[in-house]
Scaffold this active site. Structure first.
Site, short mmCIF file in Angstrom:
data_model
loop_
_atom_site.label_atom_id
_atom_site.label_comp_id
_atom_site.label_asym_id
_atom_site.label_seq_id
_atom_site.Cartn_x
_atom_site.Cartn_y
_atom_site.Cartn_z
N ASP A 235 3.75 4.39 8.57
CA ASP A 235 5.10 4.21 7.80
C ASP A 235 5.20 2.68 7.07
OD1 ASP A 235 8.19 4.62 8.38
OD2 ASP A 235 7.77 2.69 8.06
N ARG B 65 15.79 -0.44 1.84
CA ARG B 65 15.58 0.16 0.25
C ARG B 65 17.03 0.89 0.05
NH1 ARG B 65 10.04 2.84 2.06
NH2 ARG B 65 8.67 0.99 1.48
N SER C 1 7.84 4.32 0.68
CA SER C 1 7.23 4.90 1.84
C SER C 1 5.67 5.07 1.84
CB SER C 1 8.06 6.11 2.12
OG SER C 1 7.41 6.74 3.25
N ARG D 23 4.59 7.65 2.98
CA ARG D 23 4.28 9.08 3.26
C ARG D 23 3.29 9.79 2.52
NH1 ARG D 23 10.28 10.05 0.73
NH2 ARG D 23 10.55 8.49 2.30
#
Length: 755
Positions: A160, A450, A644, A646
């Site tokens: 993360d 964010r 992110s 991700r």
């Protein structure tokens, strides 16, 4: 007593010797960041000085942390690595898959009903491989890590981007993709380009309405969303040592929004107090024994220009409360007159509909207590709250203690909704609208990190502004974006003018932290008998199939999309409702690049299929190309992949057949993720070549068979009319990363080495 205390003591036992060796080889005093990095080298035979921003270095992190949305793919990959147990302490935290809608109890039960398959999978995999498991409702990963696992001088990675939060306790904590985590969990070295160093000197002292959040909002204004890329930000000075540990965590947390590798502070008394308050006196005692090594050498902070690549100085006594936004976390405005002028000029809605307090950035006991002091004034002074309140406590320990001390009751008396101890609106898990696409233009304020378009509620018309919890509370009570609590009065229910007093609060709970059930499940000592079952018909989980290498010959690749402007990981792989497919690569690939703006028509999710000549959704067009065996490339602008960590934003294009991503510049984590998945992550040698790319282009990679470190790739761009352009594409692949490409992915290489 702390988790993993023996591991921590082992790290500390080697720390002084390794730091001294590093000082000897470098011939200079060291920053804290350098001390931690050199002390965690994979092979500690130091024989060279690493060049910042250039040398790739192998490190040995102390621990790994994963949240439930990214843990699914990380653990699905780890299951292929051929290991019986994780090599370093690892935890999984269930905080992303809980949607905020009605309130904590109902929302948690809804998450258990809807995502039980995923939670059971994560719990069983954790139990099998020796991973600590924090169940849904236990708290937000980064607050839980700060309370239980972070320790001064440690090196950790997490799946993360806001793993960097642990810098508030003096760690070097870095957000990574799941493939990086798999390396470390499998006992392999973890590679990172040795970071540049930015020093931020904090003088003066915070007071009044100004909070630690304002420090990072100011830094974001100075450095912008990409100014920290490739660098560790180290904060120091009297203003830093005077700041609370959780305040430091807030600042480090939002370092992800300036692209920084991570941020950190030197060990000091506020950290010691926090460790002791969170039942980790043993860690504090151990840290005190090597205290001088857990901060920079005195010469560094006395003459920072000699040791940092860039130095910024902020006088906290002169800093004023800020609001950053909308749509980007680096657009900074002072509360009051300045934000009013900008709102008027840009037609931002002045009326504020929601004030949201929490997220991994600002959900500590201190944050809630300071915000509640403003809420209490609204009650005492007869004010009617104009906006709705939403509260996300950071952990069950914070929630339980805040409830015990009456803090949550204050918010509830203002009709606030207390959401689950989870991310909620911060990551798009907020059921605010039935249909966000048709939702109205509006403004909200929050203490999150964010504020990209559609980030919180899926509504592209929501203007989200980032501020400290106390400013969020004040603006929510006033209901106006331009409210300045330092100068403006409000009219109460009796028609009288009243003003809000400065916020007050507690660094730590006066009666200590308390929790009845923290939500932690320890893994079995031997999990070899545990069987992890994935239903082949599941829409949520899917076992992975290894990627096939792309090879050294890519010809007649089609342009999939030329992305225009900001293209974050939210644009490439949206969160919100798509979180349910984070463990199923094929299903979640249906969101690939649907938020990216097509440079040729300025629409999202609407690109030309060069085979049919028709326009359609990006994933649908890409699946058509894949079915025909045609490789594609994606072209992008600056800081591509911002946001992110991700890895789905890299895995989805790889799964669907995208061979290369060619951009003006990358965000660090995303570039690494592309490399890990065996793709080509390339940058224009000449940024203006971006303008050469046309809608019907095909691409031939001329010298891919000679792929080597520091050697640019030459791409022939063939236009529809038959004319061509030759583009030079730079890359940052080293030999090991080129091996990932040749094997098809980093995971393929790990599996091969473990076989």
């Amino acid at each position: 007593m702390a988790f993993d205390i023996q591991m921590i003591k082992k790290v500390y036992s080697k720390f002084p010797e390794r730091v001294e060796a590093a000082k000897k080889i470098t011939g200079k005093s060291l920053t804290l960041a350098e001390k931690i990095l050199y002390a965690h080298l994979w092979d500690f035979n130091i024989n060279k000085v690493f060049i910042r921003g250039k040398d790739y270095v192998d490190f040995a992190p102390d621990r790994v942390a994963c949240q439930d949305a990214t843990a699914q793919m990380a653990l699905l990959q780890f299951m292929q690595a051929g290991k019986d147990k994780v090599a370093v302490p690892t935890t999984v935290h269930c905080d992303h898959l809980i949607q905020a809608k009605l309130g904590a109890t109902k929302d948690l039960q809804s998450a258990l009903n809807n995502s039980n398959e995923v939670f059971n999978f994560l719990e069983s995999v954790s139990n099998k491989y020796g991973i600590g498991f924090w169940k849904p409702g236990a708290g937000i990963i980064h607050q839980v890590v700060l309370e239980n696992y972070a320790f001064p001088g440690g090196l950790m990675i997490g799946t993360d981007s806001h793993t960097v939060n642990a810098g508030g306790l003096g760690m070097v904590a870095i957000g990574v993709g799941g493939a990086d985590a798999v390396d470390v969990m499998a006992g392999m070295p973890w590679e990172l380009k040795f970071p540049k160093l930015i020093g931020v000197k904090l003088t003066g002292k915070l007071s009044g309405w100004t909070a630690p959040k304002d420090v990072i909002l100011k830094v974001a204004e100075i450095l912008t969303v990409k100014g920290g890329t490739g660098a560790i930000v180290e904060y120091f000075g009297p203003g830093a040592t005077a700041m609370s540990c959780t305040g430091k965590g807030t600042i480090c947390n939002m370092g992800a929004e300036i692209g920084a590798t991570t941020s950190t502070f030197g060990y000091d008394e506020t950290m010691e107090r926090y460790l002791r308050a969170t039942d980790r006196a043993d860690v504090a005692d151990a840290a005190n024994e090597i205290r001088e090594y857990l901060t920079a050498d005195p010469e560094v902070y006395n003459s920072p220009e000699e040791y940092f690549d860039q130095v910024i100085e902020i006088n906290l006594s002169e800093l004023t409360p800020l609001l950053n936004g909308p749509f980007t976390p680096d657009l900074s405005s002072k509360v009051g007159k300045e934000i009013k002028e900008k709102a008027t000029d840009n037609d931002w809605p002045i009326k504020v509909e929601w004030g949201l307090i929490g997220s991994c950035t600002n959900s500590s006991y201190e944050d809630l207590s300071r915000a509640s002091s403003i809420a209490q004034q609204a009650l005492d002074k007869g004010l009617v709250t104009k906006a709705e309140f939403g509260i996300n406590p950071g952990s069950e320990q914070v929630r339980y203690t805040a409830e015990r001390d009456g803090i949550l009751e204050i918010f509830e008396r203002l009709d606030a909704t207390i959401f689950t101890n989870a991310c909620g609106p911060c990551i798009g898990q907020w059921a605010r609208y039935e249909d966000p696409k048709e939702a109205p233009k509006n403004s909200i304020v929050h203490s999150f990190n964010r504020n990209f378009a559609k980030r919180a509620d899926g509504n592209p018309n929501t203007h989200a502004f980032v501020a400290s919890p106390e400013i969020v509370a004040a603006i929510a009570i006033a209901g106006r974006l331009d409210f300045n609590p330092m100068t403006d009065s409000l009219i109460n229910k009796e028609g009288k003018e009243v003003m809000l007093d400065e916020p007050t609060g507690w660094e730590l709970p006066p009666k200590g932290f308390e929790v009845k059930e923290n939500g932690y499940f320890a893994p079995e000592e031997d999990g070899s008998h545990i069987e992890v079952i994935v239903d082949p018909n599941s829409e949520r989980l899917e076992l992975l199939t290894p990627f096939v290498p792309l090879g050294n010959k890519i010809e007649k690749a089609k342009l999939l999309i030329k992305a225009y402007g900001k293209c974050t990981t939210d644009h490439i792989s949206m969160a919100g409702p798509w979180l349910r497919y984070r463990g199923h690569l094929d299903n979640i690939s249906n969101n690939m690049l649907i938020g990216a703006v097509n440079a040729f028509n300025k629409h999202t999710n609407f690109v030309k299929n060069q085979i049919t000549g028709e326009y359609d959704a990006v994933p649908k067009v890409q699946r058509h190309y894949k079915a025909k065996g045609i490789k594609t490339i994606v072209v992008g602008d600056h800081n591509y992949g911002e946001g992110s960590s991700r890895e789905h934003a890299a895995m989805e294009p790889r799964h669907l057949g995208v061979a290369a991503v060619l951009v003006k510049s990358f965000a660090r984590i995303h570039e690494t993720n592309l490399k890990k998945q065996g793709m080509l992550g390339l940058t224009f040698a000449n940024e203006n070549d971006y303008d050469l790319i046309q809608e019907d282009d095909t691409f031939n990679f001329i010298n891919l068979s000679e792929f080597a470190p520091n050697k640019p790739l030459i791409i022939e761009v063939v236009h529809k009319d038959g004319s061509t352009d030759s583009i030079i594409a730079k890359h940052t692949y080293n030999k090991g990363q080129i091996d990932w490409y040749k094997e098809g992915s980093a995971l393929n290489l790990i599996k091969k080495q473990n076989s």
